[in-house]
Design a protein around this motif. Structure first.
Motif, PDB file in Angstrom:
ATOM      1  N   MET A   1       0.947  -1.073   0.306  1.00 25.52           N
ATOM      2  CA  MET A   1       0.118   0.007  -0.267  1.00 25.52           C
ATOM      3  C   MET A   1       0.906   1.228  -0.399  1.00 25.52           C
ATOM      4  SD  MET A   1      -2.763   0.705   2.847  1.00 25.52           S
ATOM      5  CE  MET A   1      -2.047   2.096   3.820  1.00 25.52           C
ATOM      6  N   SER A   2       0.459   2.261  -0.135  1.00 24.48           N
ATOM      7  CA  SER A   2       0.867   3.148  -0.637  1.00 24.48           C
ATOM      8  C   SER A   2       0.581   4.414   0.235  1.00 24.48           C
ATOM      9  CB  SER A   2       1.040   4.038  -2.589  1.00 24.48           C
ATOM     10  OG  SER A   2       1.506   5.091  -2.037  1.00 24.48           O
ATOM     11  N   LEU A   3       1.304   5.330   0.861  1.00 24.67           N
ATOM     12  CA  LEU A   3       0.993   5.863   1.328  1.00 24.67           C
ATOM     13  C   LEU A   3       0.714   7.673   0.683  1.00 24.67           C
ATOM     14  CD1 LEU A   3       1.545   7.019   4.490  1.00 24.67           C
ATOM     15  CD2 LEU A   3       3.489   7.994   4.049  1.00 24.67           C
ATOM     16  N   PRO A   4      -0.510   8.419   1.092  1.00 25.99           N
ATOM     17  CA  PRO A   4      -0.858   9.500   0.531  1.00 25.99           C
ATOM     18  C   PRO A   4      -0.278  10.692   0.958  1.00 25.99           C
ATOM     19  CG  PRO A   4      -2.588   8.283   2.068  1.00 25.99           C
ATOM     20  CD  PRO A   4      -1.379   7.773   1.759  1.00 25.99           C
ATOM     21  N   LEU A   5       0.715  10.920   0.139  1.00 24.32           N
ATOM     22  CA  LEU A   5       1.858  12.189   0.448  1.00 24.32           C
ATOM     23  C   LEU A   5       1.816  13.530  -0.685  1.00 24.32           C
ATOM     24  CD1 LEU A   5       4.849  12.233   1.462  1.00 24.32           C
ATOM     25  CD2 LEU A   5       5.636  11.027  -0.387  1.00 24.32           C
ATOM     26  N   GLN A   6       1.905  14.298   0.124  1.00 23.39           N
ATOM     27  CA  GLN A   6       2.113  15.395  -0.109  1.00 23.39           C
ATOM     28  C   GLN A   6       3.780  16.452  -0.324  1.00 23.39           C
ATOM     29  OE1 GLN A   6      -0.252  18.389   1.102  1.00 23.39           O
ATOM     30  NE2 GLN A   6       0.101  19.725  -0.024  1.00 23.39           N
ATOM     31  N   VAL A   7       4.064  16.530  -1.018  1.00 26.04           N
ATOM     32  CA  VAL A   7       5.679  17.099  -1.059  1.00 26.04           C
ATOM     33  C   VAL A   7       4.889  18.444  -1.723  1.00 26.04           C
ATOM     34  CG1 VAL A   7       8.519  16.843  -1.743  1.00 26.04           C
ATOM     35  CG2 VAL A   7       6.555  15.101  -1.253  1.00 26.04           C
ATOM     36  N   THR A   8       6.571  19.753  -0.950  1.00 30.90           N
ATOM     37  CA  THR A   8       5.618  21.456  -0.897  1.00 30.90           C
ATOM     38  C   THR A   8       7.196  21.635  -1.259  1.00 30.90           C
ATOM     39  OG1 THR A   8       3.590  21.345  -0.304  1.00 30.90           O
ATOM     40  CG2 THR A   8       4.508  23.357  -0.819  1.00 30.90           C
ATOM     41  N   PHE A   9       8.312  22.339  -2.303  1.00 30.74           N
ATOM     42  CA  PHE A   9       9.043  22.751  -2.034  1.00 30.74           C
ATOM     43  C   PHE A   9       8.865  23.996  -1.610  1.00 30.74           C
ATOM     44  CE2 PHE A   9       9.695  18.711  -4.004  1.00 30.74           C
ATOM     45  CZ  PHE A   9      11.195  17.958  -2.912  1.00 30.74           C
ATOM     46  N   ARG A  10       9.662  24.495  -1.165  1.00 29.83           N
ATOM     47  CA  ARG A  10       9.444  25.910  -0.877  1.00 29.83           C
ATOM     48  C   ARG A  10      10.748  27.299  -1.018  1.00 29.83           C
ATOM     49  NH1 ARG A  10       6.490  27.462   4.440  1.00 29.83           N
ATOM     50  NH2 ARG A  10       4.370  26.063   4.213  1.00 29.83           N
ATOM     51  N   GLN A  11      11.015  28.653  -1.618  1.00 29.67           N
ATOM     52  CA  GLN A  11      12.423  29.043  -2.394  1.00 29.67           C
ATOM     53  C   GLN A  11      12.850  27.796  -2.796  1.00 29.67           C
ATOM     54  OE1 GLN A  11      13.886  30.922   1.303  1.00 29.67           O
ATOM     55  NE2 GLN A  11      11.260  32.039   1.783  1.00 29.67           N
ATOM     56  N   ARG A  25      11.216   7.212   1.747  1.00 31.46           N
ATOM     57  CA  ARG A  25      11.840   7.523   2.839  1.00 31.46           C
ATOM     58  C   ARG A  25      10.063   6.874   4.037  1.00 31.46           C
ATOM     59  NH1 ARG A  25      16.748   6.268   5.810  1.00 31.46           N
ATOM     60  NH2 ARG A  25      15.816   7.642   6.872  1.00 31.46           N
ATOM     61  N   ALA A  26       9.249   8.468   3.225  1.00 29.16           N
ATOM     62  CA  ALA A  26       7.843   7.981   3.700  1.00 29.16           C
ATOM     63  C   ALA A  26       7.455   7.046   3.869  1.00 29.16           C
ATOM     64  CB  ALA A  26       6.667   8.783   2.997  1.00 29.16           C
ATOM     65  N   ASP A  27       7.456   5.920   2.526  1.00 29.39           N
ATOM     66  CA  ASP A  27       6.687   4.536   2.541  1.00 29.39           C
ATOM     67  C   ASP A  27       7.271   3.606   4.095  1.00 29.39           C
ATOM     68  OD1 ASP A  27       5.301   5.059   0.582  1.00 29.39           O
ATOM     69  OD2 ASP A  27       6.852   4.582  -1.019  1.00 29.39           O
ATOM     70  N   ARG A  28       9.054   4.192   4.065  1.00 27.56           N
ATOM     71  CA  ARG A  28       9.093   3.255   5.094  1.00 27.56           C
ATOM     72  C   ARG A  28       8.642   3.408   6.299  1.00 27.56           C
ATOM     73  NH1 ARG A  28      15.157   4.238   5.670  1.00 27.56           N
ATOM     74  NH2 ARG A  28      15.293   2.148   7.519  1.00 27.56           N
ATOM     75  N   LEU A  29       7.319   4.332   6.603  1.00 30.42           N
ATOM     76  CA  LEU A  29       6.443   4.738   8.101  1.00 30.42           C
ATOM     77  C   LEU A  29       5.914   3.852   7.785  1.00 30.42           C
ATOM     78  CD1 LEU A  29       6.407   8.555   8.069  1.00 30.42           C
ATOM     79  CD2 LEU A  29       7.331   6.749   9.449  1.00 30.42           C
ATOM     80  N   LEU A  30       4.465   3.122   6.654  1.00 25.07           N
ATOM     81  CA  LEU A  30       4.310   1.803   6.658  1.00 25.07           C
ATOM     82  C   LEU A  30       4.997   0.872   7.577  1.00 25.07           C
ATOM     83  CD1 LEU A  30       2.318   2.529   3.732  1.00 25.07           C
ATOM     84  CD2 LEU A  30       1.476   2.943   5.666  1.00 25.07           C
ATOM     85  N   ARG A  31       5.662   0.713   8.019  1.00 30.50           N
ATOM     86  CA  ARG A  31       6.186  -0.717   8.642  1.00 30.50           C
ATOM     87  C   ARG A  31       5.868  -0.392  10.316  1.00 30.50           C
ATOM     88  NH1 ARG A  31      12.347  -1.982   7.451  1.00 30.50           N
ATOM     89  NH2 ARG A  31      12.678  -0.138   8.292  1.00 30.50           N
TER      90      ARG A  31
END
Length: 75
Positions: A1-11, A25-31
């Motif tokens: 299962m993939s984690l719903p992820l939103q990535v924002t880059f500022r400046q 790295r975010a997918d590893r949180l599901l462990r």
């Protein structure tokens, strides 16, 4: 299962390598907890010159059932 992820880059411009690394790295949180509802990551470039190179501010916000968690890394 993939984690719903939103990535924002500022400046800074979005980097495909950095985007892929954050997703990995975010997918590893599901462990640790498989009921994560969402993940939001903000990467912000420094606004002034540093002697130690560019030190980025990173914010990670996790949405869990009934609550949310936030973690900030300020250089």
């Amino acid at each position: 299962m993939s984690l719903p992820l939103q990535v924002t880059f500022r400046q800074m411009s979005a980097s495909p390598f950095l985007q892929a690394r954050i997703e990995e790295r975010a997918d590893r949180l599901l462990r640790f907890y498989d009921r994560i509802l969402g993940c939001r990551v903000v990467v912000e470039a420094p606004h002034r010159r540093h002697h130690k190179g560019k030190l980025y501010t990173i914010i990670v916000e996790l949405t869990l059932p009934g609550t949310s968690l936030a973690c900030h890394r300020n250089p």
